[in-house]
Design an enzyme around this catalytic site. Sequence first.
Site, PDB file in Angstrom:
ATOM      1  N   CYS A  25       0.849  -1.044   0.005  1.00 18.81           N
ATOM      2  CA  CYS A  25      -0.268  -0.035  -0.174  1.00 18.81           C
ATOM      3  C   CYS A  25       1.178   1.135   0.047  1.00 18.81           C
ATOM      4  O   CYS A  25       1.756   1.315   0.838  1.00 18.81           O
ATOM      5  CB  CYS A  25      -0.863   0.199   1.256  1.00 18.81           C
ATOM      6  SG  CYS A  25      -2.085   1.452   1.231  1.00 18.81           S
ATOM      7  N   ILE A  26       0.527   2.186  -0.825  1.00 17.61           N
ATOM      8  CA  ILE A  26       1.373   3.551  -1.030  1.00 17.61           C
ATOM      9  C   ILE A  26       0.621   4.573  -0.705  1.00 17.61           C
ATOM     10  O   ILE A  26       0.862   5.877  -0.963  1.00 17.61           O
ATOM     11  CB  ILE A  26       1.994   3.414  -2.437  1.00 17.61           C
ATOM     12  CG1 ILE A  26       0.903   3.303  -3.405  1.00 17.61           C
ATOM     13  CG2 ILE A  26       3.427   2.316  -2.451  1.00 17.61           C
ATOM     14  CD1 ILE A  26       1.861   3.683  -5.007  1.00 17.61           C
TER      15      ILE A  26
END
Length: 327
Positions: A176-177
Amino acid sequence: MFNDIPVFDYEDIQLIPNKCIITSRSQADTSVTLGKYQFKLPVIPANMQTIIDETIAEQLAKEGYFYIMHRFDEDSRKPFIKRMHEQGLIASISVGVKACEYEFVTSLKEDAPEFITIDIAHGHANSVIDMIKHIKTELPETFVIAGNVGTPEAVRELENAGADATKVGIGPGKVCITKVKTGFGTGGWQLAALRWCAKAARKPIIADGGIRTHGDIAKSIRFGASMVMIGSLFAGHFESPGKTVEVDGETFKEYYGSASEYQKGEHKNVEGKKILLPTKGHLSDTLTEMQQDLQSSISYAGGKDLDSLRHVDYVIVKNSIWNGDSI
């Protein structure tokens, strides 16, 4: 005031041992109750397409583990519920908040799943509150998990709307960014966010994201989680749905986030990425090792069950320079 709360993450915390009262780690009870059901471990494989499919869901349910089926094959959800119930197994599915999902929920009245997870990136939203109320009206016996959130205010609002459990964690996961793309989230302070949210909660909290080691499961329980959702540790198995890729004679499995372009099918509002993980054996072996490590944690806590983990002392060691991603 937020600025007054301690900020730390998993690698910054060490739990302090108590006197051991069991003669064998195997005596430690790792079971957990969620709703009307008891499960072997307080862990949930993330409801992502490269982590779980229907075959794995059936395997987990048959062996007494909790699972949440992902929501990315919408048409298969009803047949999946039917097939699970025909085998005497619990059905646990995910939904989004689009208009079509309301009709879908209503259509489940004749064969309601035991668990529904409302699964969106930013769960502190009117759309989630409306969906909670709709599910509780149409399927009052179904246990509703809502998320994801990162503040006590969000936990209280979702609980007040009728959620039976809330999922805490915005962007701490390995693929997840969100924290980089948006500047928001619980990445880097997920454990502190869990502690903060759990203090406000009246119902179970599910910690979601940032788990890099089995010891992090024990830490999550210490800081208020009833269960822990895990992605990367459950990715990369022989059975994992992720595509198998060979690089220089070594086999890897694809693992990508639910908000990645690989999941979405388009490069729009992307908040996830894809990585390759070395293939690492069978899922059952990982579950066994998790249980054994958690039993060891309970023995160090000086207890006989998971509740003992909630009462141990801890120290903040500030090992943030040790990046959990390198483990």
